[in-house]
Design a protein around this motif. Structure first.
Motif, PDB file in Angstrom:
ATOM      1  N   GLN A   1       0.910  -1.243  -0.076  1.00 23.12           N
ATOM      2  CA  GLN A   1      -0.171   0.018   0.050  1.00 23.12           C
ATOM      3  C   GLN A   1       0.810   1.185  -0.041  1.00 23.12           C
ATOM      4  OE1 GLN A   1      -1.672  -0.341   4.103  1.00 23.12           O
ATOM      5  NE2 GLN A   1      -1.849   1.636   3.904  1.00 23.12           N
ATOM      6  N   ILE A   2       0.058   2.421  -0.541  1.00 21.26           N
ATOM      7  CA  ILE A   2       0.884   3.795  -0.465  1.00 21.26           C
ATOM      8  C   ILE A   2      -0.073   4.579   0.311  1.00 21.26           C
ATOM      9  CG2 ILE A   2       1.651   5.875  -1.575  1.00 21.26           C
ATOM     10  CD1 ILE A   2       2.291   3.747  -3.945  1.00 21.26           C
ATOM     11  N   ARG A   3       0.391   5.130   1.449  1.00 18.75           N
ATOM     12  CA  ARG A   3      -0.593   6.041   1.989  1.00 18.75           C
ATOM     13  C   ARG A   3       0.145   7.445   2.492  1.00 18.75           C
ATOM     14  NH1 ARG A   3       1.623   2.495   6.184  1.00 18.75           N
ATOM     15  NH2 ARG A   3       2.056   3.566   7.985  1.00 18.75           N
ATOM     16  N   PHE A   4      -0.732   8.352   2.756  1.00 18.57           N
ATOM     17  CA  PHE A   4      -0.256   9.819   2.820  1.00 18.57           C
ATOM     18  C   PHE A   4      -0.421  10.057   4.435  1.00 18.57           C
ATOM     19  CE2 PHE A   4      -1.670   9.095  -1.422  1.00 18.57           C
ATOM     20  CZ  PHE A   4      -0.479   9.200  -1.972  1.00 18.57           C
ATOM     21  N   GLU A   5       0.615  10.630   4.928  1.00 18.12           N
ATOM     22  CA  GLU A   5       0.430  11.257   6.201  1.00 18.12           C
ATOM     23  C   GLU A   5       0.736  12.684   6.273  1.00 18.12           C
ATOM     24  OE1 GLU A   5       2.673   8.643   8.879  1.00 18.12           O
ATOM     25  OE2 GLU A   5       1.338   6.945   8.672  1.00 18.12           O
ATOM     26  N   GLU A   6       0.067  13.678   5.925  1.00 17.67           N
ATOM     27  CA  GLU A   6       0.661  15.038   5.770  1.00 17.67           C
ATOM     28  C   GLU A   6       1.413  15.065   4.518  1.00 17.67           C
ATOM     29  OE1 GLU A   6       1.868  17.194   9.146  1.00 17.67           O
ATOM     30  OE2 GLU A   6       0.258  16.222  10.268  1.00 17.67           O
TER      31      GLU A   6
ATOM     32  N   TRP B   1       8.534   2.244   4.472  1.00 14.28           N
ATOM     33  CA  TRP B   1       9.411   3.301   3.947  1.00 14.28           C
ATOM     34  C   TRP B   1       8.766   4.514   3.936  1.00 14.28           C
ATOM     35  CZ3 TRP B   1      14.234   1.721   1.999  1.00 14.28           C
ATOM     36  CH2 TRP B   1      14.832   0.331   2.273  1.00 14.28           C
ATOM     37  N   TYR B   2       9.463   5.606   4.425  1.00 16.69           N
ATOM     38  CA  TYR B   2       8.892   7.024   4.516  1.00 16.69           C
ATOM     39  C   TYR B   2       9.841   7.951   3.678  1.00 16.69           C
ATOM     40  CZ  TYR B   2       6.788   5.372   8.898  1.00 16.69           C
ATOM     41  OH  TYR B   2       5.864   4.699   9.660  1.00 16.69           O
ATOM     42  N   TYR B   3       8.907   8.862   2.830  1.00 14.21           N
ATOM     43  CA  TYR B   3       9.588   9.845   2.028  1.00 14.21           C
ATOM     44  C   TYR B   3       8.947  11.162   2.417  1.00 14.21           C
ATOM     45  CZ  TYR B   3      10.548  12.253  -2.100  1.00 14.21           C
ATOM     46  OH  TYR B   3      11.017  13.548  -3.073  1.00 14.21           O
ATOM     47  N   LYS B   4       9.555  12.034   2.586  1.00 13.27           N
ATOM     48  CA  LYS B   4       9.348  13.475   2.947  1.00 13.27           C
ATOM     49  C   LYS B   4       9.181  14.388   1.795  1.00 13.27           C
ATOM     50  CE  LYS B   4       8.839  16.368   6.425  1.00 13.27           C
ATOM     51  NZ  LYS B   4       7.528  16.029   7.208  1.00 13.27           N
ATOM     52  N   ALA B   5       7.851  14.660   1.152  1.00 13.20           N
ATOM     53  CA  ALA B   5       7.886  15.134  -0.250  1.00 13.20           C
ATOM     54  C   ALA B   5       7.456  16.497   0.136  1.00 13.20           C
ATOM     55  CB  ALA B   5       6.139  14.847  -0.786  1.00 13.20           C
ATOM     56  N   GLY B   6       8.062  17.341  -0.804  1.00 11.79           N
ATOM     57  CA  GLY B   6       7.781  18.799  -0.696  1.00 11.79           C
ATOM     58  C   GLY B   6       6.519  19.190  -0.722  1.00 11.79           C
ATOM     59  N   SER B   7       5.780  18.767  -1.642  1.00  8.67           N
ATOM     60  CA  SER B   7       4.232  18.998  -1.811  1.00  8.67           C
ATOM     61  C   SER B   7       3.445  17.733  -2.350  1.00  8.67           C
ATOM     62  CB  SER B   7       4.166  20.313  -2.783  1.00  8.67           C
ATOM     63  OG  SER B   7       4.493  20.088  -3.883  1.00  8.67           O
ATOM     64  N   LEU B   8       2.351  17.817  -1.991  1.00  6.39           N
ATOM     65  CA  LEU B   8       1.630  16.713  -2.885  1.00  6.39           C
ATOM     66  C   LEU B   8       0.318  17.179  -3.469  1.00  6.39           C
ATOM     67  CD1 LEU B   8       1.489  13.972  -0.092  1.00  6.39           C
ATOM     68  CD2 LEU B   8       2.965  13.897  -2.004  1.00  6.39           C
ATOM     69  N   PRO B   9       0.373  17.659  -4.788  1.00  4.74           N
ATOM     70  CA  PRO B   9      -0.460  18.334  -5.583  1.00  4.74           C
ATOM     71  C   PRO B   9      -1.728  17.284  -5.821  1.00  4.74           C
ATOM     72  CG  PRO B   9       1.304  17.825  -7.048  1.00  4.74           C
ATOM     73  CD  PRO B   9       1.774  17.204  -5.962  1.00  4.74           C
ATOM     74  N   SER B  10      -2.857  18.071  -5.628  1.00  5.30           N
ATOM     75  CA  SER B  10      -4.174  17.465  -5.999  1.00  5.30           C
ATOM     76  C   SER B  10      -4.481  16.976  -7.332  1.00  5.30           C
ATOM     77  CB  SER B  10      -5.482  18.347  -5.058  1.00  5.30           C
ATOM     78  OG  SER B  10      -5.488  19.166  -6.061  1.00  5.30           O
ATOM     79  N   GLY B  11      -5.104  15.842  -7.508  1.00  5.17           N
ATOM     80  CA  GLY B  11      -5.140  15.591  -8.976  1.00  5.17           C
ATOM     81  C   GLY B  11      -3.737  15.042  -9.395  1.00  5.17           C
ATOM     82  N   GLY B  12      -2.761  14.896  -8.949  1.00  8.44           N
ATOM     83  CA  GLY B  12      -1.558  14.089  -9.325  1.00  8.44           C
ATOM     84  C   GLY B  12      -1.432  12.834  -8.694  1.00  8.44           C
ATOM     85  N   LYS B  13      -0.281  12.206  -8.896  1.00  9.22           N
ATOM     86  CA  LYS B  13      -0.035  10.828  -8.511  1.00  9.22           C
ATOM     87  C   LYS B  13       1.313  10.763  -7.656  1.00  9.22           C
ATOM     88  CE  LYS B  13       1.479   9.226 -13.015  1.00  9.22           C
ATOM     89  NZ  LYS B  13       1.216   8.062 -14.212  1.00  9.22           N
TER      90      LYS B  13
ATOM     91  N   LYS C   1       4.073   0.936  -8.177  1.00 10.09           N
ATOM     92  CA  LYS C   1       2.811   0.932  -7.717  1.00 10.09           C
ATOM     93  C   LYS C   1       2.543   2.353  -7.661  1.00 10.09           C
ATOM     94  CE  LYS C   1      -0.646  -0.589  -4.765  1.00 10.09           C
ATOM     95  NZ  LYS C   1      -1.021  -1.609  -3.693  1.00 10.09           N
ATOM     96  N   GLU C   2       1.243   2.727  -8.308  1.00 13.41           N
ATOM     97  CA  GLU C   2       0.930   4.377  -8.103  1.00 13.41           C
ATOM     98  C   GLU C   2      -0.120   4.496  -7.578  1.00 13.41           C
ATOM     99  OE1 GLU C   2      -1.184   5.706 -12.092  1.00 13.41           O
ATOM    100  OE2 GLU C   2       0.972   5.016 -12.596  1.00 13.41           O
ATOM    101  N   ALA C   3      -0.483   5.716  -6.751  1.00 13.81           N
ATOM    102  CA  ALA C   3      -1.586   6.169  -6.104  1.00 13.81           C
ATOM    103  C   ALA C   3      -1.971   7.558  -6.540  1.00 13.81           C
ATOM    104  CB  ALA C   3      -1.372   6.052  -4.341  1.00 13.81           C
TER     105      ALA C   3
END
Length: 179
Positions: free
Chosen positions: A100-105, A147-159, A174-176
């Protein structure tokens, strides 16, 4: 196929007798079986793919045996009747699994498993148009599967695309979608 027990005549015999019987030993047991010949059927597409995959896995195992550290790692995982080569072939034959791929902030958490070990996870963030905004390696968490990755931003509508790689170099993608 027959298992031979307490037979003095066959205790030290191994090999093929004529074109009829093959006698061999596996895991301490003597086995007698009808001699197998080559198949007369053409291999299917799946069989050819499996043969190719096994050829690649065997080549990986032969290379791994030359590295003392990796050989010791695979040997530590071997069970009775197995060795480091067998374990390396098994690892190379099967790709890791991204569960799975999940998002925490702004953190992307990828749960990835492999029968042996996931070597690395790369995360790629794309916008709605499909343009890659950023990519980087994720860091393994304490539990050994997240596995944790700190993203700069997670744009809505993106993947977000996660790529898990095992020791043998097998990749799983795998994509989400981001909402």
């Amino acid at each position: 196929m027959a298992l031979v027990k307490d037979n003095i005549l066959l205790q030290l015999v191994r090999g093929t007798l004529g074109d009829q019987l093959t006698i061999y030993e596996r895991n301490g047991q003597i086995i007698m079986a009808k001699k197998r010949g080559p198949s007369k059927k053409k291999p299917t597409k799946k069989q050819l793919e499996a043969r190719y995959k096994m050829t690649i896995a065997a080549a990986y195992a032969q290379a791994i045996i030359k590295d003392p550290a990796l050989k010791a790692y695979y040997k530590s995982l071997a069970g009775p009747g197995q060795n480091a080569y067998n374990m390396a072939v098994k690892d190379a034959y099967k790709s890791p699994e991204i569960q799975q791929i999940r998002f925490e902030e702004t953190d992307v958490v990828v749960t990835a498993k492999d029968e042996f070990r996931v070597a690395e996870v790369e995360v790629r963030v794309h916008d709605a148009a499909g343009t890659m905004l950023e990519r980087g390696k994720a860091v393994l968490g304490r539990n050994g599967v997240d596995w944790y990755y700190k993203a700069g931003s997670l744009p809505s509508g993106g993947k977000v695309v996660a790529v898990a790689v095992d020791l043998a170099g097998n990749e799983t993608l795998k994509e989400a979608r981001l909402e």
